[in-house]
Enzyme design. Structure first.
Site, PDB file in Angstrom:
ATOM      1  N   GLU A 235       0.824  -1.207   0.000  1.00 45.75           N
ATOM      2  CA  GLU A 235       0.000   0.000   0.000  1.00 45.75           C
ATOM      3  C   GLU A 235       0.861   1.261   0.000  1.00 45.75           C
ATOM      4  OE1 GLU A 235      -2.758  -0.686   3.304  1.00 45.75           O
ATOM      5  OE2 GLU A 235      -4.065  -1.789   1.932  1.00 45.75           O
ATOM      6  N   ASP A 314      -8.426  -9.032   3.900  1.00 47.47           N
ATOM      7  CA  ASP A 314      -8.101  -7.978   4.844  1.00 47.47           C
ATOM      8  C   ASP A 314      -9.184  -7.858   5.913  1.00 47.47           C
ATOM      9  OD1 ASP A 314      -7.023  -5.781   6.049  1.00 47.47           O
ATOM     10  OD2 ASP A 314      -7.679  -4.349   4.530  1.00 47.47           O
ATOM     11  N   GLU A 342     -12.514  -2.327  12.104  1.00 44.73           N
ATOM     12  CA  GLU A 342     -12.460  -1.558  10.861  1.00 44.73           C
ATOM     13  C   GLU A 342     -13.622  -1.911   9.920  1.00 44.73           C
ATOM     14  OE1 GLU A 342      -8.800  -1.941   8.692  1.00 44.73           O
ATOM     15  OE2 GLU A 342      -9.598  -0.843   6.975  1.00 44.73           O
TER      16      GLU A 342
HETATM   17  O1  GCW Z   1      -6.762  -2.569   4.738  1.00 42.46           O
HETATM   18  C1  GCW Z   1      -5.827  -1.832   5.287  1.00 42.46           C
HETATM   19  C2  GCW Z   1      -6.349  -0.787   6.211  1.00 42.46           C
HETATM   20  C3  GCW Z   1      -5.225   0.165   6.422  1.00 42.46           C
HETATM   21  C4  GCW Z   1      -4.075  -0.599   7.083  1.00 42.46           C
HETATM   22  C5  GCW Z   1      -3.739  -1.816   6.216  1.00 42.46           C
HETATM   23  C6  GCW Z   1      -2.669  -2.693   6.841  1.00 42.46           C
HETATM   24  C7  GCW Z   1      -2.326   0.238   8.475  1.00 42.46           C
HETATM   25  O2  GCW Z   1      -7.480  -0.168   5.651  1.00 42.46           O
HETATM   26  O3  GCW Z   1      -5.657   1.225   7.237  1.00 42.46           O
HETATM   27  O4  GCW Z   1      -2.945   0.213   7.218  1.00 42.46           O
HETATM   28  O5  GCW Z   1      -4.875  -2.571   6.001  1.00 42.46           O
HETATM   29  O6  GCW Z   1      -3.040  -3.644   7.499  1.00 42.46           O
HETATM   30  O7  GCW Z   1      -1.507  -2.412   6.669  1.00 42.46           O
END
Ligand code: GCW
Length: 608
Positions: A235, A314, A342
């Protein structure tokens, strides 16, 4: 307002320095009239043994931390109305029982639903010592022993590892140490480049030297730091791929720097293409972690732990167990869970996780993982977890990390009993609402393992096509005839990443468990499920049921005699959950009704 510690007496004085001293203090203050002999045996570490010397008299043996865990065991058994049946010996299943905070230096928390950071303010470590002590006591009483204090997305990489900040880090570590909790920090892979090194290439001698010097400096300040946590090539974070290196090169380079000090590198495997073109049908995001890591099995240094999210996507409401957790037999692994809600209701909706964790263990061979990590659900709200009942997830996570055999109902009951003074009937009501809350949430949100029908970015509430044409690889491909992705051998081949017995369980839609049906298969709406219902009818039914269950939950929950301020917070959040459940139910049903044109067989209202 100390969550499940509210019945403990007297704060632990700041003058106590070791877990053994805290153990003695807690026992003497919370079990007056009892008699204890504490025998510290350093070699026993976290393990403890409790023997009886007659009524109310115990010999407690263990390492310094073992004494502390044994002390909390005795106190909690007593407070929950049981008596400890000595002799008892207990050792944790996992040596690292970790909490990962996603706290930023500016005091914000990524995916935080309980206020702001307990550690940071305005770019510095700045906190209430009392609240940190309570947090340390909470963690220790639940058996947790590692706390990573900053976000894996390290937004200000200058923090924490610099000379100027280390005294603050050391002072924070001092507050946790008497409770057996070691700190960990997230580091940014490109950090050397901010300090005059021209590259972050893990094989470059200057980079290796920088990390070694940095590790030496950090460990001089905090000798018992648990290690570094790393999110690399994920990411948008920097990582070894920039230099044509793989993740073993990256992790082993850091491992070499930490190894003289006994530190661990916890390296996350959350790596996937987050710039996918939705038109691309070849790439299937759940396959990504395996493709990046499986071939590296056995190539990691001894002090590297690969931290793998429990599912291949996720933290959705339901995902299969990540194939990496089954397939990497020659590598140390940690399973990563998420306490922060989340995708699971932002600590507004009730969502107790232990039933889900227990399901994961049904497929996880006993010895495949050696650590557990969980993303924190904590913040500086007065009650620490935003929703007072979300604390059950932190507490029961600790019990599970100590012993994965822990029974879900017993764990939740223990938490209730420590937290509230309820009658047996009231307690049973609360326990059963908590235990069923995950299924209820699952029913009114995305159907049958499909996930991702959530509002983009914020991740609360429904938006069935919000992520459908986006770049994150999260597609359901619902059209007027069918929904889901074929992940079998004939489809994307994701299922091929599993051992045969798991493949066999899921590859045929006729035998695949219903709740993962649309994760593994693309099916027409008139597909007949094993119970005779069509797929579309099952989707409608689940959503109506989820909403009805939420309404019943509200009726039962809101008459329980919670003390203030819990009662007000619970009422407010329950009302928001009722609204959310109705939105989900109506929007998902309408979405599928409009696409399929198939009416609800029971004639209930679906909005056109
Ligand atoms: O899906 C994502 C979350 C992010 C998070 C990421 C991760 C810390 O939306 O906020 O970043 O996973 O786990 O690295």
């Amino acid at each position: 307002m100390n969550l499940w510690l509210r019945k403990l007496k007297t704060e632990v004085p700041f003058t106590l320095k070791t877990p053994a001293e805290v153990a003695r203090f807690e026992l003497e203050n919370n079990l007056p009239g009892f008699c204890f002999e504490l025998c510290e045996q350093p070699g026993m570490g976290d393990t403890y043994r409790i023997e009886s010397r007659g009524t109310g008299s115990y010999i407690l043996t263990g390492g310094s931390t073992g004494l502390l865990y044994g002390a909390y065991r005795l106190i909690e058994d007593h407070l929950t109305g049981g008596s400890t049946c000595a002799p008892v010996s207990s050792a944790p299943k996992y040596s690292l029982r970790m909490i990962n905070c996603w706290d930023n230096a500016d005091g914000g928390i990524e995916r935080g639903y309980a206020g702001r950071s307990l550690f940071f303010r305005n770019g510095r470590l700045d906190y209430s010592r009392d609240r940190i002590r309570t947090l340390a006591r909470l963690l220790a009483s639940a058996g947790l022993n590692v706390l990573c204090i900053n976000n894996v997305n390290v937004h200000d990489p200058a923090q924490l590892l610099l000379e100027d900040y280390l005294p603050d880090l050391a002072a924070l570590a001092d507050l946790f140490r008497p409770f057996g909790v070691r700190l960990m920090v997230s580091v940014d892979f490109s950090q050397p480049m901010r300090h005059g090194v021209s590259t972050a290439d893990p094989l470059d001698p200057a980079v290796r030297a920088w990390w070694k010097e940095t590790a030496a400096r950090v460990y001089a300040a905090v000798p018992d730091l648990a290690g570094f946590l790393v999110k690399a090539d994920s990411e948008g974070r920097p990582g070894p791929f920039t230099y044509g290196r793989n993740h073993a090169d990256g992790a082993n380079m850091l491992a070499e720097a930490l190894s003289p000090f006994g530190g661990m590198v916890v390296w996350r495997c959350f790596v996937y293409n987050c710039r996918q073109d939705w038109r691309d049908t070849k790439t299937d995001r759940p396959k990504a972690a395996w493709e990046h890591y499986a071939f590296l099995d056995g190539k990691f240094a001894d002090n590297v732990i690969l931290q793998v999210k429990h599912g291949p996507f996720d933290f959705q409401v339901r995902e299969p167990l990540s194939p990496l957790l089954l397939g990497m037999k020659k590598t140390k692994l940690a399973m990563e869970l998420q306490l922060a809600q989340e995708y699971t209701g932002h600590q507004i909706d009730l969502y107790t996780m232990i039933p889900m964790w227990k399901e994961l263990y049904e497929e996880l061979p006993a010895d495949n993982i050696m650590s557990l990590a969980a993303v924190s659900n904590l913040g500086d709200d007065e009650n620490y977890t935003g929703h007072p009942l979300a604390a059950v997830n932190l507490y029961t996570y600790g019990l599970l990390a100590w012993d994965p055999e822990t029974d879900a109902e017993e764990a939740v009951t223990r938490w209730c009993r420590l937290t509230y003074d309820f009658t047996t009937e009231q307690e049973q009501t609360l326990v059963s609402l908590l235990l069923s809350s995950r299924r209820t949430y699952e029913k009114y949100t995305a159907p049958l393992g499909i996930g991702w029908m959530i509002t983009p970015h914020d991740h609360y509430g429904p938006n069935p096509s919000g992520y459908e044409y986006d770049l994150w690889g999260t597609y359901h491909k619902a059209n007027r005839n069918a929904v889901g992705i074929d992940r079998t051998h004939a489809g994307t081949g994701y299922l091929d990443q599993y051992p045969d017995e798991i493949r066999a369980k899921y590859e045929d839609p006729a035998v695949c468990p219903d709740l993962l049906l649309l994760f593994y298969h693309r099916l027409p709406y008139d597909f007949i499920m094993r119970d005779g219902r069509t797929l579309i009818q099952r989707i409608y039914d689940d959503h109506f049921e989820g909403l009805a269950e939420t309404r019943t939950m509200a009726e039962k929950l809101l008459v329980l005699p919670f003390p203030e301020p819990d009662a007000s917070v619970i009422r407010d959040r329950m009302n928001r959950q009722l609204y959310n459940a109705r939105e989900w139910c109506d929007i998902i049903n309408t979405f599928f009704h409009r696409l399929s044109g198939i009416p609800d067989a029971r004639g209930r209202i679906i909005y056109d």
